[in-house]
Design a protein around this motif. Structure first.
Motif, PDB file in Angstrom:
ATOM      1  N   PRO A  49      -3.696  -2.879   7.495  1.00  0.00           N
ATOM      2  CA  PRO A  49      -3.666  -2.446   6.092  1.00  0.00           C
ATOM      3  C   PRO A  49      -2.528  -1.457   5.822  1.00  0.00           C
ATOM      4  CG  PRO A  49      -5.885  -2.282   7.004  1.00  0.00           C
ATOM      5  CD  PRO A  49      -4.972  -2.543   8.158  1.00  0.00           C
ATOM      6  N   ILE A  50      -2.067  -1.447   4.563  1.00  0.00           N
ATOM      7  CA  ILE A  50      -1.011  -0.547   4.122  1.00  0.00           C
ATOM      8  C   ILE A  50      -1.619   0.598   3.315  1.00  0.00           C
ATOM      9  CG2 ILE A  50       0.981  -0.305   2.569  1.00  0.00           C
ATOM     10  CD1 ILE A  50       1.771  -1.748   5.058  1.00  0.00           C
ATOM     11  N   VAL A  51      -1.261   1.833   3.677  1.00  0.00           N
ATOM     12  CA  VAL A  51      -1.703   3.023   2.955  1.00  0.00           C
ATOM     13  C   VAL A  51      -0.461   3.800   2.517  1.00  0.00           C
ATOM     14  CG1 VAL A  51      -3.041   5.153   3.076  1.00  0.00           C
ATOM     15  CG2 VAL A  51      -3.799   3.142   4.356  1.00  0.00           C
ATOM     16  N   LEU A  52      -0.428   4.205   1.256  1.00  0.00           N
ATOM     17  CA  LEU A  52       0.703   4.959   0.732  1.00  0.00           C
ATOM     18  C   LEU A  52       0.334   6.421   0.525  1.00  0.00           C
ATOM     19  CD1 LEU A  52       2.033   2.597  -2.117  1.00  0.00           C
ATOM     20  CD2 LEU A  52       2.592   2.553   0.329  1.00  0.00           C
ATOM     21  N   GLU A  53       1.296   7.318   0.808  1.00  0.00           N
ATOM     22  CA  GLU A  53       1.195   8.692   0.324  1.00  0.00           C
ATOM     23  C   GLU A  53       2.336   8.898  -0.653  1.00  0.00           C
ATOM     24  OE1 GLU A  53       1.263  13.431   1.368  1.00  0.00           O
ATOM     25  OE2 GLU A  53       1.849  12.028   2.950  1.00  0.00           O
ATOM     26  N   LEU A  54       2.021   9.181  -1.901  1.00  0.00           N
ATOM     27  CA  LEU A  54       3.026   9.344  -2.939  1.00  0.00           C
ATOM     28  C   LEU A  54       3.415  10.812  -3.092  1.00  0.00           C
ATOM     29  CD1 LEU A  54       1.544   6.944  -5.651  1.00  0.00           C
ATOM     30  CD2 LEU A  54       3.085   6.409  -3.749  1.00  0.00           C
ATOM     31  N   ALA A  55       4.701  11.047  -3.341  1.00  0.00           N
ATOM     32  CA  ALA A  55       5.234  12.413  -3.388  1.00  0.00           C
ATOM     33  C   ALA A  55       4.876  13.125  -2.088  1.00  0.00           C
ATOM     34  CB  ALA A  55       4.710  13.167  -4.601  1.00  0.00           C
ATOM     35  N   CYS A  56       5.228  12.481  -0.979  1.00  0.00           N
ATOM     36  CA  CYS A  56       4.758  12.919   0.346  1.00  0.00           C
ATOM     37  C   CYS A  56       5.427  14.184   0.846  1.00  0.00           C
ATOM     38  CB  CYS A  56       4.962  11.795   1.360  1.00  0.00           C
ATOM     39  SG  CYS A  56       6.696  11.423   1.726  1.00  0.00           S
ATOM     40  N   ASP A  93      -3.808  -0.954   0.388  1.00  0.00           N
ATOM     41  CA  ASP A  93      -5.243  -0.738   0.588  1.00  0.00           C
ATOM     42  C   ASP A  93      -5.732   0.602   0.055  1.00  0.00           C
ATOM     43  OD1 ASP A  93      -6.728  -2.755   2.833  1.00  0.00           O
ATOM     44  OD2 ASP A  93      -4.564  -2.895   2.654  1.00  0.00           O
ATOM     45  N   GLU A  94      -4.862   1.610   0.074  1.00  0.00           N
ATOM     46  CA  GLU A  94      -5.299   2.948  -0.329  1.00  0.00           C
ATOM     47  C   GLU A  94      -4.075   3.768  -0.709  1.00  0.00           C
ATOM     48  OE1 GLU A  94      -8.464   6.357   1.272  1.00  0.00           O
ATOM     49  OE2 GLU A  94      -7.531   4.974   2.706  1.00  0.00           O
ATOM     50  N   ILE A  95      -4.276   4.732  -1.609  1.00  0.00           N
ATOM     51  CA  ILE A  95      -3.201   5.625  -2.052  1.00  0.00           C
ATOM     52  C   ILE A  95      -3.671   7.068  -1.914  1.00  0.00           C
ATOM     53  CG2 ILE A  95      -1.892   6.440  -4.064  1.00  0.00           C
ATOM     54  CD1 ILE A  95      -1.795   3.525  -5.029  1.00  0.00           C
ATOM     55  N   TRP A  96      -2.786   7.903  -1.358  1.00  0.00           N
ATOM     56  CA  TRP A  96      -3.003   9.343  -1.281  1.00  0.00           C
ATOM     57  C   TRP A  96      -1.966  10.059  -2.130  1.00  0.00           C
ATOM     58  CZ3 TRP A  96      -6.728  12.212   1.354  1.00  0.00           C
ATOM     59  CH2 TRP A  96      -7.587  11.466   2.154  1.00  0.00           C
ATOM     60  N   ILE A  97      -2.430  11.053  -2.888  1.00  0.00           N
ATOM     61  CA  ILE A  97      -1.534  11.921  -3.657  1.00  0.00           C
ATOM     62  C   ILE A  97      -1.914  13.346  -3.274  1.00  0.00           C
ATOM     63  CG2 ILE A  97      -0.677  12.544  -5.942  1.00  0.00           C
ATOM     64  CD1 ILE A  97      -1.890   9.881  -6.962  1.00  0.00           C
ATOM     65  N   THR A  98      -1.078  14.001  -2.496  1.00  0.00           N
ATOM     66  CA  THR A  98      -1.427  15.317  -1.964  1.00  0.00           C
ATOM     67  C   THR A  98      -0.484  16.385  -2.505  1.00  0.00           C
ATOM     68  OG1 THR A  98      -0.108  14.890   0.021  1.00  0.00           O
ATOM     69  CG2 THR A  98      -2.436  14.351   0.137  1.00  0.00           C
ATOM     70  N   PHE A  99      -1.036  17.290  -3.280  1.00  0.00           N
ATOM     71  CA  PHE A  99      -0.313  18.441  -3.823  1.00  0.00           C
ATOM     72  C   PHE A  99       0.972  18.042  -4.554  1.00  0.00           C
ATOM     73  CE2 PHE A  99      -3.006  19.714  -0.362  1.00  0.00           C
ATOM     74  CZ  PHE A  99      -3.740  20.746  -0.933  1.00  0.00           C
ATOM     75  N   PRO A 100       0.848  17.139  -5.537  1.00  0.00           N
ATOM     76  CA  PRO A 100       2.028  16.738  -6.304  1.00  0.00           C
ATOM     77  C   PRO A 100       2.406  17.813  -7.320  1.00  0.00           C
ATOM     78  CG  PRO A 100       0.096  15.763  -7.275  1.00  0.00           C
ATOM     79  CD  PRO A 100      -0.376  16.487  -6.026  1.00  0.00           C
ATOM     80  N   ASP A 101       3.590  17.702  -7.874  1.00  0.00           N
ATOM     81  CA  ASP A 101       3.982  18.549  -8.998  1.00  0.00           C
ATOM     82  C   ASP A 101       3.002  18.274 -10.139  1.00  0.00           C
ATOM     83  OD1 ASP A 101       5.138  19.744 -11.238  1.00  0.00           O
ATOM     84  OD2 ASP A 101       7.180  19.232 -10.634  1.00  0.00           O
ATOM     85  N   PRO A 102       2.286  19.282 -10.637  1.00  0.00           N
ATOM     86  CA  PRO A 102       1.278  19.030 -11.673  1.00  0.00           C
ATOM     87  C   PRO A 102       1.860  18.713 -13.046  1.00  0.00           C
ATOM     88  CG  PRO A 102       1.428  21.374 -11.219  1.00  0.00           C
ATOM     89  CD  PRO A 102       2.289  20.690 -10.192  1.00  0.00           C
ATOM     90  N   GLN A 103       3.155  18.956 -13.230  1.00  0.00           N
ATOM     91  CA  GLN A 103       3.794  18.682 -14.524  1.00  0.00           C
ATOM     92  C   GLN A 103       2.928  19.242 -15.663  1.00  0.00           C
ATOM     93  OE1 GLN A 103       6.737  17.462 -14.404  1.00  0.00           O
ATOM     94  NE2 GLN A 103       6.896  16.287 -12.519  1.00  0.00           N
ATOM     95  N   LYS A 155      -3.892   1.277  11.083  1.00  0.00           N
ATOM     96  CA  LYS A 155      -3.385   1.152   9.720  1.00  0.00           C
ATOM     97  C   LYS A 155      -1.904   1.514   9.696  1.00  0.00           C
ATOM     98  CE  LYS A 155      -7.789   2.365   7.484  1.00  0.00           C
ATOM     99  NZ  LYS A 155      -8.468   3.263   6.505  1.00  0.00           N
ATOM    100  N   ASN A 156      -1.197   1.026   8.678  1.00  0.00           N
ATOM    101  CA  ASN A 156       0.217   1.346   8.496  1.00  0.00           C
ATOM    102  C   ASN A 156       0.373   2.304   7.321  1.00  0.00           C
ATOM    103  OD1 ASN A 156       0.958  -0.584  10.506  1.00  0.00           O
ATOM    104  ND2 ASN A 156       0.792  -2.204   8.978  1.00  0.00           N
ATOM    105  N   PHE A 157       1.115   3.387   7.534  1.00  0.00           N
ATOM    106  CA  PHE A 157       1.262   4.423   6.516  1.00  0.00           C
ATOM    107  C   PHE A 157       2.718   4.539   6.059  1.00  0.00           C
ATOM    108  CE2 PHE A 157      -2.579   5.315   8.777  1.00  0.00           C
ATOM    109  CZ  PHE A 157      -3.454   5.748   7.796  1.00  0.00           C
ATOM    110  N   ILE A 158       2.890   4.632   4.751  1.00  0.00           N
ATOM    111  CA  ILE A 158       4.223   4.765   4.175  1.00  0.00           C
ATOM    112  C   ILE A 158       4.233   5.970   3.242  1.00  0.00           C
ATOM    113  CG2 ILE A 158       6.053   3.686   2.819  1.00  0.00           C
ATOM    114  CD1 ILE A 158       4.872   0.956   3.576  1.00  0.00           C
ATOM    115  N   GLY A 159       5.052   6.955   3.568  1.00  0.00           N
ATOM    116  CA  GLY A 159       5.241   8.112   2.704  1.00  0.00           C
ATOM    117  C   GLY A 159       6.368   7.834   1.727  1.00  0.00           C
TER     118      GLY A 159
END
Length: 216
Positions: free
Chosen positions: A41-48, A111-121, A64-68
């Motif tokens: 499975p593919i897991v993304l972390e956005l604004a990593c 399969d899943e998305i993580w958003i950790t401590f992004p710019d809150p804008q 699992k495979n992780f892409i930041g």
């Protein structure tokens, strides 16, 4: 641009686990098979950012495979270098604008998305840039497999409240909602991974918010 930034930008050009701008497009729809050479499975972390969460998740879940994903190459450098040095082969970094995410991943590929401590804008005029605004949520629902979840971990109470409101407005399925993660029942091994900035927030007793939700 400082000398360190210039050096890091030059180094990631040769990193086997970093793809920049259009380099990731040929893998759209086939990231697991063509890039990672498996069927995981593919897991993304956005604004990593520096990729701490991406790398630590990859260590915890070798199946699992992780892409930041981030645009700032000097930050990606840290996570990519750590993964290479420690032999973490199920992790990659993609340097692109998150607005263009659907150009690099096919419908139902994630399969899943993580958003950790992004710019809150926080400014109202920048709402569309918030990574949990309807603009981005519509992208996620396209890319995620049925039942795939989005995880938001943030110190920003405003972004947390905004996201919780959108979950209700759009009638999304809420799995976890806590405004104080580390004083809740949810702080397991995965959610206790701490980024550099999170450690700073915790030192001044800042509460950490966490939301997990999916699309019907």
């Amino acid at each position: 641009m400082g000398k360190d930034k210039i050096r890091r930008f030059a180094e990631i050009e040769d990193f086997s686990n970093v793809l920049q701008l259009d380099e990731g497009k040929p893998y759209k729809g086939d990231w697991s098979k063509d890039f990672f050479k498996n069927d995981n499975p593919i897991v993304l972390e956005l604004a990593c950012g520096k990729g701490e969460y991406t790398v630590n998740l990859a260590v915890l879940f070798p199946d699992k495979n992780f892409i930041g994903v981030d645009y700032k190459g000097n930050r990606i450098w840290r996570g990519a270098k750590t993964a290479l040095e420690e032999g973490v082969n199920n992790v990659a970094f993609l340097r692109i604008q998150i607005e263009n995410l659907e150009d690099y991943f096919a419908a139902g590929e994630v399969d899943e998305i993580w958003i950790t401590f992004p710019d809150p804008q926080p400014q109202l005029s920048r709402e569309k840039k918030r990574l949990t605004s309807p603009r981005f949520l519509n992208k996620y629902i396209e890319l995620l497999k049925p039942g795939g979840c989005v995880n938001l971990k943030t110190d920003n109470d405003g972004l947390y409240a905004y996201t919780a409101e959108k979950i209700q407005d759009l009638q999304l399925k809420e799995h976890v909602n806590t405004a104080d993660l580390y004083h809740s029942e949810y702080a397991d091994e995965v959610l206790s991974i701490k980024t550099y900035y999170e450690q700073k927030y915790l030192k001044v007793d800042k509460n950490i918010n966490y939301l997990k939700f999916s699309f019907h």
